[in-house]
Design an enzyme around this catalytic site. Structure first.
Site, PDB file in Angstrom:
ATOM      1  N   ASP A  13       0.841  -1.304   0.034  1.00 16.47           N
ATOM      2  CA  ASP A  13       0.073   0.031  -0.085  1.00 16.47           C
ATOM      3  C   ASP A  13       0.966   1.348  -0.047  1.00 16.47           C
ATOM      4  O   ASP A  13       0.498   2.398   0.421  1.00 16.47           O
ATOM      5  CB  ASP A  13      -1.113   0.178   1.140  1.00 16.47           C
ATOM      6  CG  ASP A  13      -1.816  -1.408   1.442  1.00 16.47           C
ATOM      7  OD1 ASP A  13      -2.274  -1.698   0.308  1.00 16.47           O
ATOM      8  OD2 ASP A  13      -1.627  -2.029   2.331  1.00 16.47           O
ATOM      9  N   LYS A  16       2.600   2.146  -5.340  1.00 12.52           N
ATOM     10  CA  LYS A  16       3.237   1.574  -6.367  1.00 12.52           C
ATOM     11  C   LYS A  16       2.635   1.766  -7.651  1.00 12.52           C
ATOM     12  O   LYS A  16       3.060   2.180  -8.739  1.00 12.52           O
ATOM     13  CB  LYS A  16       3.460   0.106  -6.154  1.00 12.52           C
ATOM     14  CG  LYS A  16       4.425  -0.121  -4.827  1.00 12.52           C
ATOM     15  CD  LYS A  16       4.561  -1.922  -4.689  1.00 12.52           C
ATOM     16  CE  LYS A  16       2.839  -2.658  -4.607  1.00 12.52           C
ATOM     17  NZ  LYS A  16       2.630  -2.232  -3.226  1.00 12.52           N
ATOM     18  N   GLY A  40      -4.354  -4.694  -4.614  1.00 13.13           N
ATOM     19  CA  GLY A  40      -5.264  -3.327  -5.243  1.00 13.13           C
ATOM     20  C   GLY A  40      -3.992  -2.201  -5.298  1.00 13.13           C
ATOM     21  O   GLY A  40      -3.341  -2.056  -4.463  1.00 13.13           O
ATOM     22  N   HIS A  41      -4.530  -1.590  -6.242  1.00  8.11           N
ATOM     23  CA  HIS A  41      -3.549  -0.040  -6.567  1.00  8.11           C
ATOM     24  C   HIS A  41      -4.501   0.872  -6.989  1.00  8.11           C
ATOM     25  O   HIS A  41      -5.567   0.619  -7.504  1.00  8.11           O
ATOM     26  CB  HIS A  41      -2.500  -0.416  -7.766  1.00  8.11           C
ATOM     27  CG  HIS A  41      -1.408  -1.052  -7.234  1.00  8.11           C
ATOM     28  ND1 HIS A  41      -0.462  -1.789  -8.234  1.00  8.11           N
ATOM     29  CD2 HIS A  41      -0.761  -1.711  -6.085  1.00  8.11           C
ATOM     30  CE1 HIS A  41       0.449  -2.621  -7.713  1.00  8.11           C
ATOM     31  NE2 HIS A  41       0.351  -2.415  -6.571  1.00  8.11           N
ATOM     32  N   GLN A 223       1.727  -6.522  -3.452  1.00  6.24           N
ATOM     33  CA  GLN A 223       2.268  -6.553  -2.082  1.00  6.24           C
ATOM     34  C   GLN A 223       3.484  -5.941  -1.956  1.00  6.24           C
ATOM     35  O   GLN A 223       3.773  -4.906  -2.506  1.00  6.24           O
ATOM     36  CB  GLN A 223       2.297  -7.925  -1.607  1.00  6.24           C
ATOM     37  CG  GLN A 223       1.032  -8.612  -1.446  1.00  6.24           C
ATOM     38  CD  GLN A 223       0.627  -9.544  -2.639  1.00  6.24           C
ATOM     39  OE1 GLN A 223       1.187  -9.872  -3.544  1.00  6.24           O
ATOM     40  NE2 GLN A 223      -0.758  -9.298  -2.965  1.00  6.24           N
TER      41      GLN A 223
END
Length: 428
Positions: A13, A16, A40-41, A223
């Site tokens: 988180d 990225k 998730g991004h 991650q």
């Protein structure tokens, strides 16, 4: 032209997605090489927020070829829900390529993930329950389903029969759940097979030929280092290789072709799920960081645990990844603090550790040794050069660079694509 790996230098988180998105306008390929829809991004473009769960961030940049590599595990329903949501917002996903060797998340993997986590009780890992870990376990146990299997129903049926012969015993006799049938599994997996087929490619061949032609490739990790299955805070980790080595194994591109490894770190630290977190703040300051930084999971919505910047962790990430550059994000979140502590070492049972303790037990008992830096009150969200930053913000960044041992090439001062200070060109 370079091949650049972008990865998390903390527990995930870190931003990225934004870092990858900023490179994408000058990139030919963006490759997701590990994880699944547990990673998730969030990318903000012209005030529009895009939450990506399985797709590479490059999907948002016209002209870029987004690639889902062989190291990813794919929930086909999630993939097409995400694709359709982007189409509805005017994004063209037609360039997407998917590795024929990537593994598929079967419905029984999701079921086993959820019941296993509940069965563990207080010893739970903190998974997202999306079937990621069980799918990687099937891959290592050589009973996994791959994308290419979807196009030969006879082979698909044989593989599912073999997998369910074992898993139904576990579900029925241990977890007291109903058995899952072969036909319902095949029906779900084949629902999107024909729509998927035009996207499937020999992605290692495509990427290596692209590099031969002088094209730029960005490898986007899911991650982060401290969640890596080998190098993270095991067993409170993900099930894939989230470090730089995973970019090679998860994409089919050899390590000699990688030019730069970029670690992304927040100006403070967060993590989700269970496991040790030396700088965690369980007080009002921690809650302030959570609210000010909007620290809630992109995929799960779970509140993130918050803490101060941990230079020991970042030095460790630099070492195991061979970081060449550091991107520091969310510097603006710290605006208004009078003092900003940074963990420069740990105290473990009265012994100072300047580097990561040897074993997990020591890390679990590590107490941070802080150095404090003066804060700033000025709004930095419109700063676009390092010299625009308040002096104390500049000193803070330079201190992070010094104690982390990696140059800070980019600084995030807001959520938008444009809210970034560039000190060194990551593609030069």
């Amino acid at each position: 032209m370079p091949a650049v790996v972008v990865l998390g230098a903390q527990w995930g988180d870190e931003g990225k997605g934004k870092a990858t998105d900023q490179l994408a306008s000058r990139t030919d390929f963006v490759v997701k090489f590990n994880g699944g829809n547990n990673a998730g991004h969030t990318v903000v473009i012209d005030g529009e927020k895009y939450a990506l769960h399985l797709l590479p961030s490059g999907i948002l940049s016209p002209g870029v070829v987004p690639v889902i590599g062989n190291g990813v595990v794919i929930d086909l329903e999630v993939l097409f829900v995400e694709i359709d949501a982007l189409i509805a917002r005017g994004v063209d996903p037609s360039r997407l390529l998917v590795s024929s060797a990537a593994h598929v998340i079967a419905p029984y993997n999701r079921t086993i993930d959820k019941v296993t986590e509940r069965f563990l009780g207080k010893r739970k890992i903190g998974t997202t329950g999306r079937g990621i870990g069980p799918t990687y376990a099937d891959k290592i146990n050589r009973i996994g389903i791959r994308i290419q299997d979807l196009f030969d129903e006879k082979i698909l049926r044989q593989k599912i029969e073999g997998a369910l012969e074992q898993k139904n015993h576990l579900l029925v006799k241990v977890y007291n759940r109903r058995a899952i049938t072969v036909d319902e599994t095949i029906d779900e997996l084949l629902t999107n097979a024909e729509r998927l087929k035009p996207m499937v490619a020999d992605t290692p061949l495509v990427l290596n030929r692209g590099l031969d032609e002088g094209k730029t490739v960005v490898f986007e990790a899911g991650q982060a280092t401290m969640l890596d299955v080998d190098h993270g805070t095991y067993p409170f980790v993900t099930s894939s290789s989230a470090t730089a080595g995973g970019a090679c194994t998860g994409s089919g591109v050899g390590p000699t072709r990688i030019d730069r490894v970029v670690g992304v770190a927040k100006a403070y630290t967060t993590r989700v799920g269970e496991g040790p977190f030396p700088t965690e703040l369980l007080d009002a300051t921690g809650e302030w960081l959570r609210k000010t930084g909007g620290e809630y999971g992109t995929t799960t919505g779970r509140p993130r645990r918050t803490g101060w910047f941990d230079a020991v962790v970042t030095r460790y990430a630099g070492r195991v990844n061979g970081l060449t550059d550091l991107v520091v994000t969310k510097l603006d979140t710290l605006t208004g603090l009078e003092k900003i502590p940074v963990a420069v070492a740990y105290d473990v049972n009265g012994v100072r550790h300047d580097e990561m303790p040897l074993d997990q037990s020591d890390f679990h008992h590590a107490k941070p040794i802080y150095e404090e830096f003066d804060g700033w009150t000025e709004d930095i969200s419109l700063c676009r050069s390092f010299d625009d930053l308040p002096v104390n913000a500049q000193r803070y960044v330079l201190a992070l660079e010094d104690i982390s041992g990696t140059r800070v090439s980019s600084i995030g001062v807001g959520p938008g694509r444009e809210a970034t200070i560039i000190r060194h060109d990551l593609l030069a």
